[in-house]
Design a protein around this motif. Structure first.
Motif, mmCIF file in Angstrom:
data_model
loop_
_atom_site.group_PDB
_atom_site.id
_atom_site.type_symbol
_atom_site.label_atom_id
_atom_site.label_comp_id
_atom_site.label_asym_id
_atom_site.label_seq_id
_atom_site.Cartn_x
_atom_site.Cartn_y
_atom_site.Cartn_z
ATOM 1 N N PRO A 1 -3.454 0.617 -0.368
ATOM 2 C CA PRO A 1 -3.082 1.755 -1.227
ATOM 3 C C PRO A 1 -3.362 1.472 -2.699
ATOM 4 C CG PRO A 1 -1.136 0.541 -0.556
ATOM 5 C CD PRO A 1 -2.283 -0.072 0.193
ATOM 6 N N GLN A 2 -3.080 2.443 -3.543
ATOM 7 C CA GLN A 2 -3.293 2.279 -4.978
ATOM 8 C C GLN A 2 -2.366 1.212 -5.563
ATOM 9 O OE1 GLN A 2 -5.440 4.118 -7.266
ATOM 10 N NE2 GLN A 2 -6.463 4.473 -5.317
ATOM 11 N N LYS A 3 -1.211 1.040 -4.927
ATOM 12 C CA LYS A 3 -0.239 0.065 -5.415
ATOM 13 C C LYS A 3 0.173 -0.847 -4.272
ATOM 14 C CE LYS A 3 4.167 -0.244 -7.930
ATOM 15 N NZ LYS A 3 5.285 0.519 -8.548
ATOM 16 N N PHE A 4 -0.042 -2.146 -4.435
ATOM 17 C CA PHE A 4 0.312 -3.106 -3.395
ATOM 18 C C PHE A 4 0.426 -4.494 -4.008
ATOM 19 C CE2 PHE A 4 -4.292 -3.186 -3.597
ATOM 20 C CZ PHE A 4 -4.614 -4.532 -3.458
ATOM 21 N N THR A 5 0.973 -5.429 -3.236
ATOM 22 C CA THR A 5 1.027 -6.835 -3.648
ATOM 23 C C THR A 5 0.440 -7.709 -2.552
ATOM 24 O OG1 THR A 5 3.272 -7.154 -2.756
ATOM 25 C CG2 THR A 5 3.081 -6.475 -5.060
ATOM 26 N N SER B 1 0.299 -15.056 -6.299
ATOM 27 C CA SER B 1 0.796 -13.689 -6.125
ATOM 28 C C SER B 1 -0.069 -12.744 -6.944
ATOM 29 C CB SER B 1 2.249 -13.568 -6.579
ATOM 30 O OG SER B 1 3.071 -14.518 -5.937
ATOM 31 N N VAL B 2 -0.453 -11.641 -6.319
ATOM 32 C CA VAL B 2 -1.283 -10.639 -6.985
ATOM 33 C C VAL B 2 -0.593 -9.288 -6.858
ATOM 34 C CG1 VAL B 2 -3.543 -9.519 -7.081
ATOM 35 C CG2 VAL B 2 -3.376 -11.936 -6.408
ATOM 36 N N SER B 3 -0.508 -8.576 -7.959
ATOM 37 C CA SER B 3 0.070 -7.237 -7.959
ATOM 38 C C SER B 3 -0.981 -6.257 -8.472
ATOM 39 C CB SER B 3 1.313 -7.199 -8.867
ATOM 40 O OG SER B 3 1.838 -5.883 -8.934
ATOM 41 N N VAL B 4 -1.225 -5.201 -7.694
ATOM 42 C CA VAL B 4 -2.215 -4.186 -8.060
ATOM 43 C C VAL B 4 -1.512 -2.844 -8.183
ATOM 44 C CG1 VAL B 4 -4.267 -2.932 -7.300
ATOM 45 C CG2 VAL B 4 -4.140 -5.407 -6.989
ATOM 46 N N VAL C 1 -1.744 -11.391 -11.973
ATOM 47 C CA VAL C 1 -1.879 -12.591 -11.139
ATOM 48 C C VAL C 1 -0.848 -13.614 -11.605
ATOM 49 C CG1 VAL C 1 -3.378 -14.478 -10.405
ATOM 50 C CG2 VAL C 1 -4.339 -12.190 -10.727
ATOM 51 N N TYR C 2 -0.145 -14.178 -10.635
ATOM 52 C CA TYR C 2 0.859 -15.203 -10.912
ATOM 53 C C TYR C 2 0.511 -16.472 -10.148
ATOM 54 C CZ TYR C 2 3.958 -11.474 -12.661
ATOM 55 O OH TYR C 2 4.506 -10.421 -13.359
#
Length: 271
Positions: free
Chosen positions: A133-137, A217-220, A227-228
């Motif tokens: 989706p447009q927003k995910f981790t 960890s990646v958050s989009v 990016v962490y």
């Protein structure tokens, strides 16, 4: 006559002592009044109410403490995909992964769980198409074994525009959407977007990860990506085209001195 002189002397000394005492008392009172006036003026200059009990000195050292830290990574709450390699047979290639080279599931003494051992100069992707989706981790653990972290050279991960590992995936190729490069030999983390040519570079102590587990960890969120590394944020920028396909990939470079890298605990969440 002598008695008179003695009395006069005593009286002079007494008057002189009283005069000195009065001067000291007067000076203390003046100092206290001056300080009260200064405190009052300072409190008005700083937009504060005067406080008779506040005698602390102002910090004039030029230093200050930052009270607000960067926002922490927050994983999504709707599971899209997870692979801990629990059902994989050691010695075989992981069943949910594909590569242009080779790989094998292994168990490491002293380390919990199973791990996919990554060959050098190889690329890896999931063998199933996932609609992200447009927003995910996205999160995963990267385990390394090396005499020195620099022997790992660099490990790249990011999102490509297709889900094919017929050939090695270079971060700079047109098929790559965006990629982050862990450059162990330079101790830097570089992120490059092939969508808007946005580039970032941050120094990071990658030498501490020669024999350790790194949690990535990646958050989009649309065009924005964070990016962490463990709890440290190393990227927060607009690097994505929300309409472009996004397929997770990971590529290794040629190791040195028998170094190796392994991946496990991949988790993808939506919101």
């Amino acid at each position: 006559m002598k008695k008179v002189l003695i009395l006069v002397s005593i009286l002079s000394i007494t008057l002189s002592s009283h005069a000195q005492l009065l001067k000291k008392v007067q000076r203390k009172m003046e100092n206290k009044i001056e300080k009260s006036v200064d405190d009052l003026l300072n409190s008005k200059d700083q937009g504060q109410q005067p406080n008779a009990g506040n005698t602390g000195a102002a910090n004039t050292s030029g230093t200050f403490d930052i009270q607000t830290k960067s926002e922490p990574f927050l994983a999504g709450n709707v599971l899209i995909f997870e692979d801990r390699l629990d059902d994989d047979i050691p010695g075989r290639m992981a069943k949910y992964w594909q590569t242009n080279s080779t790989g094998s599931v292994v168990e490491i003494k002293g380390v919990a769980g199973k791990w996919l051992k990554l060959a050098d100069q190889a690329s890896y992707q999931l063998d199933t198409l996932l609609h992200l989706p447009q927003k995910f981790t996205l999160e995963f653990d990267l385990l390394t074994r090396a005499d020195q972290a620099s022997d790992l050279r660099s490990i790249d991960f990011g999102f490509s525009k297709n889900n094919s590992t017929r050939k090695y995936i270079y971060g700079t190729s047109n098929e790559t959407n965006v990629y982050t490069s862990l450059q162990y030999y330079y101790e830097t983390i570089n992120t490059t977007s092939n969508n808007n040519n946005n580039k970032s570079r941050i120094e990071f102590p990658l030498s501490n990860y020669a024999n350790a587990i790194m949690h990535v960890s990646v958050s989009v969120d649309g065009s924005r990506m964070q990016v962490y590394i463990d709890e440290h944020k190393v990227l927060d920028a607009t690097v994505l085209d929300p309409s472009a396909p996004k397929h997770f990939f990971l590529s290794t470079e040629k190791y040195r001195n028998n170094a190796t890298a392994l991946i496990s605990n991949l988790r993808i969440y939506g919101f």
